[in-house]
Design a protein around this motif. Structure first.
Motif, short mmCIF file in Angstrom:
data_model
loop_
_atom_site.label_atom_id
_atom_site.label_comp_id
_atom_site.label_asym_id
_atom_site.label_seq_id
_atom_site.Cartn_x
_atom_site.Cartn_y
_atom_site.Cartn_z
N LEU A 499 0.86 -1.18 0.00
CA LEU A 499 0.00 0.00 0.00
C LEU A 499 0.90 1.23 0.00
CD1 LEU A 499 -2.86 1.30 0.35
CD2 LEU A 499 -2.39 1.28 2.81
N LEU A 500 0.64 2.16 -0.91
CA LEU A 500 1.43 3.39 -1.03
C LEU A 500 0.53 4.61 -0.90
CD1 LEU A 500 3.64 2.46 -4.13
CD2 LEU A 500 4.20 2.16 -1.69
N LEU A 501 1.08 5.70 -0.37
CA LEU A 501 0.37 6.98 -0.32
C LEU A 501 1.12 7.98 -1.19
CD1 LEU A 501 -0.66 7.49 3.43
CD2 LEU A 501 -1.96 6.44 1.57
N GLN A 502 0.38 8.79 -1.92
CA GLN A 502 0.98 9.78 -2.79
C GLN A 502 1.57 10.95 -2.00
OE1 GLN A 502 -1.76 11.67 -5.50
NE2 GLN A 502 -0.16 12.09 -7.01
N GLU A 503 0.94 11.28 -0.85
CA GLU A 503 1.35 12.46 -0.08
C GLU A 503 2.61 12.17 0.74
OE1 GLU A 503 -2.84 12.91 -1.14
OE2 GLU A 503 -1.72 11.28 -0.18
N ASP A 504 3.51 13.15 0.80
CA ASP A 504 4.63 13.11 1.72
C ASP A 504 4.17 13.47 3.14
OD1 ASP A 504 6.43 12.39 -0.23
OD2 ASP A 504 6.90 14.47 -0.74
N GLU A 505 3.11 14.26 3.21
CA GLU A 505 2.47 14.58 4.49
C GLU A 505 1.02 14.95 4.22
OE1 GLU A 505 3.44 19.05 5.71
OE2 GLU A 505 5.29 17.88 5.43
N PHE A 506 0.19 14.76 5.21
CA PHE A 506 -1.22 15.12 5.06
C PHE A 506 -1.75 15.56 6.42
CE2 PHE A 506 -1.42 10.66 6.26
CZ PHE A 506 -2.48 10.61 7.15
N MET A 507 -2.90 16.23 6.40
CA MET A 507 -3.48 16.81 7.59
C MET A 507 -4.74 16.06 7.99
SD MET A 507 -2.46 19.60 9.31
CE MET A 507 -1.88 20.80 8.12
N ILE A 508 -4.84 15.75 9.28
CA ILE A 508 -6.10 15.31 9.86
C ILE A 508 -6.73 16.54 10.51
CG2 ILE A 508 -7.23 13.87 11.59
CD1 ILE A 508 -5.13 11.78 11.20
N HIS A 509 -7.77 17.05 9.92
CA HIS A 509 -8.42 18.27 10.40
C HIS A 509 -9.39 17.92 11.53
CE1 HIS A 509 -6.91 20.76 7.06
NE2 HIS A 509 -7.06 19.66 6.33
N ASP A 554 -7.92 13.85 3.84
CA ASP A 554 -7.93 13.49 2.42
C ASP A 554 -6.55 12.96 2.02
OD1 ASP A 554 -10.61 14.36 1.40
OD2 ASP A 554 -9.92 16.27 2.24
N ILE A 555 -6.55 11.77 1.41
CA ILE A 555 -5.29 11.18 0.94
C ILE A 555 -5.51 10.57 -0.44
CG2 ILE A 555 -4.41 10.70 3.26
CD1 ILE A 555 -5.26 7.76 2.80
N HIS A 556 -4.42 10.19 -1.07
CA HIS A 556 -4.45 9.44 -2.33
C HIS A 556 -3.60 8.19 -2.12
CE1 HIS A 556 -5.50 13.52 -3.59
NE2 HIS A 556 -6.10 12.97 -4.66
N TYR A 557 -4.22 7.04 -2.38
CA TYR A 557 -3.50 5.79 -2.11
C TYR A 557 -3.47 4.92 -3.37
CZ TYR A 557 -7.71 2.88 -2.10
OH TYR A 557 -8.83 2.18 -2.48
N ARG A 558 -2.54 3.93 -3.34
CA ARG A 558 -2.45 2.96 -4.44
C ARG A 558 -2.05 1.61 -3.87
NH1 ARG A 558 1.27 1.04 -8.53
NH2 ARG A 558 3.02 2.19 -7.61
N PHE A 559 -2.81 0.56 -4.27
CA PHE A 559 -2.48 -0.81 -3.93
C PHE A 559 -1.75 -1.40 -5.13
CE2 PHE A 559 -4.10 -5.34 -3.25
CZ PHE A 559 -3.08 -5.65 -2.36
N THR A 560 -0.47 -1.69 -4.98
CA THR A 560 0.38 -2.02 -6.14
C THR A 560 -0.07 -3.26 -6.87
OG1 THR A 560 1.88 -3.26 -4.69
CG2 THR A 560 2.40 -0.92 -5.11
N LEU A 561 -0.80 -4.16 -6.21
CA LEU A 561 -1.22 -5.41 -6.86
C LEU A 561 -2.31 -5.17 -7.90
CD1 LEU A 561 -0.82 -8.50 -6.88
CD2 LEU A 561 -2.69 -8.64 -5.21
N ASN A 565 -2.87 3.51 -10.71
CA ASN A 565 -2.88 4.95 -10.38
C ASN A 565 -3.36 5.16 -8.94
OD1 ASN A 565 -2.15 5.77 -13.07
ND2 ASN A 565 -4.27 5.28 -13.69
N TYR A 566 -3.05 6.37 -8.42
CA TYR A 566 -3.50 6.72 -7.07
C TYR A 566 -4.98 7.08 -7.08
CZ TYR A 566 1.29 6.78 -5.35
OH TYR A 566 2.55 6.42 -4.97
N LYS A 567 -5.64 6.72 -6.02
CA LYS A 567 -7.07 6.94 -5.88
C LYS A 567 -7.34 7.81 -4.66
CE LYS A 567 -11.43 4.42 -5.27
NZ LYS A 567 -12.04 3.07 -5.08
N PRO A 568 -8.22 8.82 -4.79
CA PRO A 568 -8.52 9.67 -3.64
C PRO A 568 -9.40 8.93 -2.61
CG PRO A 568 -9.88 10.32 -5.48
CD PRO A 568 -8.93 9.27 -6.01
N LEU A 569 -9.16 9.28 -1.35
CA LEU A 569 -9.96 8.71 -0.27
C LEU A 569 -10.16 9.77 0.80
CD1 LEU A 569 -11.23 6.07 1.05
CD2 LEU A 569 -9.07 5.96 2.33
#
Length: 860
Positions: A499-509, A554-561, A565-569
């Motif tokens: 599992l990969l995340l596109q963001e180097d950092e993200f905020m939990i508001h 808000d994050i963007h993730y990708r399951f390599t299997l 492409n990255y998907k927003p969540l």
């Protein structure tokens, strides 16, 4: 005799002391030797304060009574009979013969006083201004009389208390509430490094966050926000610390007691005061205040103070000090005496704090070693606090009425490297504003000599808190706290997938609105039956509290299997909750009074309100995000802690029953005072701070089942000529009776963060000189001890008992004083706080040896 027809010396002298008030005053002074104004007022039935003042001044003018003023802040005034006054007592039934015998002495005394007044008029024109008859009462007594819910002399009441007058605050260098620790038995206000974290522990009761265990009042105004509890003291008149539940009169969050602070008043103190101090760590204290009384019935004061320090602890990451601080404050006070019965007192204050921090050092739980402070992201705290309190007071012959209205505004912000490490894990920014109003009405009897004393009151408040508390997850935090846990579960089924995340950092508001309002009515009655005094009180308290929260990430993730492409969540939690509390807080006491003091027994119920956990939401959202990720991919893993948001958000009220016996005694013509108390506290649903297991990032308040505390308190104070010796000891054994957190049973374990022992021993000696440079020198030495303090519920970690030594030397000449002071002369190493974050342990170290110099000047 003809030339004496219009000026009969016998009739003139008899008229001066032949009334019932003069006779009663003379007899009380003969019996008690030395008395203060309030002591006389309390022991003489029906006399008003004004009449007592006039009577004392008349007797002083005639040379029957002397009034000694001690040059302290506030001034201490004592009354006693002169030799002439004593000579009157055996002849009280033969006043005419006595008047003939001493008429010449009395007339000469009057002439002497007139000459003294004329001399002072020419020597110091500022002393020539006429004052109202009741404006010359001892300032120390006037400060006490402004307490609206308690009598002037707490030593006559069935309550454990410790008092500090302004002179004590200055001599003992009490600069902030934390300095009251240990000076009061079983009271502990640890220095956690931040002025936002104002934790108070007393008799085993306390909490590190959310609702305080002790109420704080400043000039009769309740301080609602605990973030404002830690402020710099200046121009203090008196501090009263009441131990044991005080909820009957003070309401919510007085389960452990009340700290009541009174500042100097311009109607009773006049002059301009300046102070400047410097200490190691580039510690600077500055204060300037003026108290003016342009009219007998109007006074105003303006007090300013400044404090700054470079700190004592270094962050090894950048070589900078971690505990720098700067704070400023101002207070404007206006007092009007509208008539003999009506008065108005308005106090407006503002305080500002800018603090770098915090000196949290890594701690090895196994070796008990403390490592260097080493964190990469900034930590700061900023606060602006504004308050205005208006008290309208009516003093009638039979009753007293008061109305106190306040507005309080707080705007503060904390920025925290919450992992306190050189890694880029995550940071927290918590900014909040609070607007609050309070209103209290009190009606009480105004005859302390009546067999029935009563008090009725009504209190209401409203406050609204708006908070924005985003948590910023950075690269290391994403990799270690989110991806590592998620991929651990994924690799059990798909070893080659990640599992990969596109963001180097993200905020939990995290955004919150938390309005609260409350209302209460209360009554207390005391009945005096000979030497016995019975007191009973009851308070009905209602409170409504609510929370409106909105948390999202808000994050963007990708399951390599399966995902090229990255998907927003988006993970989102949004809801509203509310709670209502209805409480009855009774109080019962019985006291037996003797000439040497009293003994008493009390039973009282304590209550600390419930509320909402805001610092756990980042954990809730983080875990919900991981669940959403797995669900979105059609996967499931069970190695992440799950939270029931509805359960974790709220915590319940805390209740206690306090059983206490004690005494307030004095011996050796009141040169020795002795206070003692034994107590037992049965507490239900005690609120304790809980840290999530594993690598959790938040913290929350939990109701820890049932606890029991018992202990003892002893205070002694001895004065002989220029020598003063004081000591106190407090012991508390506080254990869990029933507490199981779902993983362990902590029954019979000690409650964490509450010290078991507090010890104080101090001595001071004053030297008087007659040379041109020094008038008086005061040498003071003080030793303090505290501990053992357990840091966790299973009692595997603790701060052992430790002691520190402090001292000072002061020189005084006229209105100038110079003080050299030192704290922790033994350079004792100790920790004041322990906590865990993402599975790592940290401590706040106590301050090292501090030394400094302080100069004070008083003009007018």
């Amino acid at each position: 005799m003809k030339k004496f027809e219009n000026f009969c010396p016998i009739r003139n002298i008899l008229n001066r002391f032949g009334d019932k008030w003069s006779i009663l005053v003379l007899m009380e002074l003969e019996k008690n030797k030395i008395m203060r104004f309030n002591e006389l007022n309390r022991t003489i039935p029906d006399i008003s304060q004004k009449m007592l003042t006039v009577t004392l001044r008349t007797l002083e003018t005639d040379g029957l009574v002397t009034r000694k003023i001690y040059p302290e802040v506030p001034p201490r005034v004592e009354y006693k009979l002169t030799k002439v006054g004593y000579s009157l007592i055996p002849h009280i039934l033969n006043l005419v013969d006595w008047a003939l015998e001493h008429k010449q002495s009395i007339l000469m005394s009057r002439i002497k006083n007139i000459l003294v007044v004329l001399f002072c008029f020419n020597l110091c024109p500022t002393m020539a201004q006429p004052a109202a008859a009741d404006s010359t009462i001892d300032i120390e007594e006037v400060v006490v009389q402004t307490l609206l819910k308690q009598p002037a002399d707490l030593a006559t009441q069935p309550v454990a208390f410790t008092s500090f007058y302004g002179r004590d605050v200055e001599k003992q260098k009490i600069n902030e509430p934390k300095d009251l620790s240990v000076l009061t038995p079983n009271l502990y206000l640890p220095d956690y490094g931040s002025k936002m974290t104002s934790s108070i522990y007393i008799r085993g009761i306390g909490a590190r966050m959310e609702q305080p265990a002790v109420g704080l009042y400043v000039d009769n105004v309740p301080v609602l926000n605990k973030n404002n509890f830690d402020f710099d003291f200046y121009d203090i008149g008196r501090i009263n610390i009441l131990r044991g539940p005080q909820g009957t009169l003070y309401g919510r969050n007085a389960i452990g007691g009340v700290i009541n602070i009174q500042t100097l008043q311009p109607l009773t103190y006049s002059g301009t005061r300046m102070a400047a101090g410097y200490g190691n760590g580039n510690d600077i204290h500055l204060a300037l205040s003026t108290y003016q009384r342009p009219h007998n019935d109007f006074g105003y004061s303006l007090a300013l103070r400044h404090h700054q320090s470079d700190g004592f602890f270094v962050n090894e990451f950048d070589g900078a000090k971690t505990d720098k601080i700067m704070s400023d404050g101002a207070r404007l006070r206006l007092q009007w005496r509208l008539s003999e019965r009506w008065s108005v007192d308005n106090v407006a204050a503002i305080n500002f704090v800018q603090q770098d921090g915090f000196a949290y050092a890594p701690y090895n739980d196994t070796s008990n070693n403390t490592l260097p402070i080493h964190h990469n992201d900034p930590c700061t705290y900023r606060r602006v606090g504004v308050s205005n309190g208006t008290t309208v007071l009516y003093r009638g012959d039979a009753l007293q009425f008061s109305s106190t209205t306040s507005y309080q505004y707080t705007d503060d912000e904390m920025v925290l490297d919450q992992d306190f490490s050189p890694k880029s894990m995550f940071t927290l920014r918590q900014a909040q504003t609070e607007n609050a109003v309070t209103q209290e009405f009190i009606v009480k009897s105004n005859n302390p000599q009546s067999q029935w004393e009563w008090l009725c009151g009504a209190f209401g408040f409203y406050k609204n808190v708006a908070m924005n508390a985003p948590v910023n997850f950075k690269q290391d935090g994403i990799n270690e706290l989110i991806l590592a846990n998620a991929n651990k579960g994924i690799h059990t089924a798909f070893p080659d997938a990640d599992l990969l995340l596109q963001e180097d950092e993200f905020m939990i508001h995290s955004r919150f609105k938390m309005p609260a309002l409350g209302a209460a009515v209360f009554h207390q009655s005391s009945f005096t039956l000979g030497s016995w005094k019975l007191t009973a009180g009851l308070r009905f308290d209602y409170e409504h509290t609510a929370i409106d929260y909105h948390n999202f990430a808000d994050i963007h993730y990708r399951f390599t299997l399966t995902m090229p492409n990255y998907k927003p969540l988006r993970t989102e939690l949004k809801n509203e909750k509310q709670m209502n509390f209805y409480e009855l807080m009774p109080h019962f006491s019985i006291a037996y009074n003797t000439h040497a003091g009293n003994v008493y027994a009390t039973v009282a119920r304590g209550y600390k309100t419930g509320g909402y956990n805001t610092q756990i939401f980042s954990d809730i959202v983080q875990n919900q995000m991981m669940s959403d990720l797995m669900a979105d991919m059609g996967l499931y893993f069970d190695n992440v802690a799950q939270y029931d948001a509805n359960t974790a958000i709220a915590y319940k009220p805390e209740y206690s029953w306090n059983y206490e016996i004690g005494s307030h005694l004095n011996f050796l013509d009141k040169r020795l005072t002795f206070n003692a108390a034994l107590f037992y506290i049965d507490c239900r649903n005690q609120q304790l701070t809980v840290f999530p297991r594993g690598q959790g990032t938040g913290r929350m308040m939990s109701n820890a089942g049932r606890t029991a505390s018992y202990g003892a308190e002893v205070e002694a104070h001895y004065v002989y000529k220029n020598f003063t010796l004081s000591g106190s000891y407090g012991h508390t054994t506080a254990r869990f009776v029933a507490y199981n957190d779902g993983h362990e049973n902590f029954a019979q374990k000690y409650i964490p963060y509450a010290p078991q022992n507090t010890i104080l021993l101090s001595g001071e000696y004053g030297f008087n000189f007659t040379n041109a440079w020094i008038e008086k020198m005061l040498v003071r030495i003080e030793g303090q001890g505290i501990g053992k303090i357990y840091w966790n519920e299973n009692n595997t970690l603790a701060q052992p008992f430790y002691a520190t030594l402090s001292g000072s030397v002061s020189w005084q000449r006229n209105n100038f004083s110079l003080t050299l002071w030192a704290r922790n002369l033994t350079h004792t190493e100790y920790n004041t706080f322990y906590f865990k974050s993402i599975g790592n342990s940290f401590v706040q170290r106590g301050k090292p040896m501090m030394v400094g110099i302080l100069a004070r000047i008083t003009v007018g």
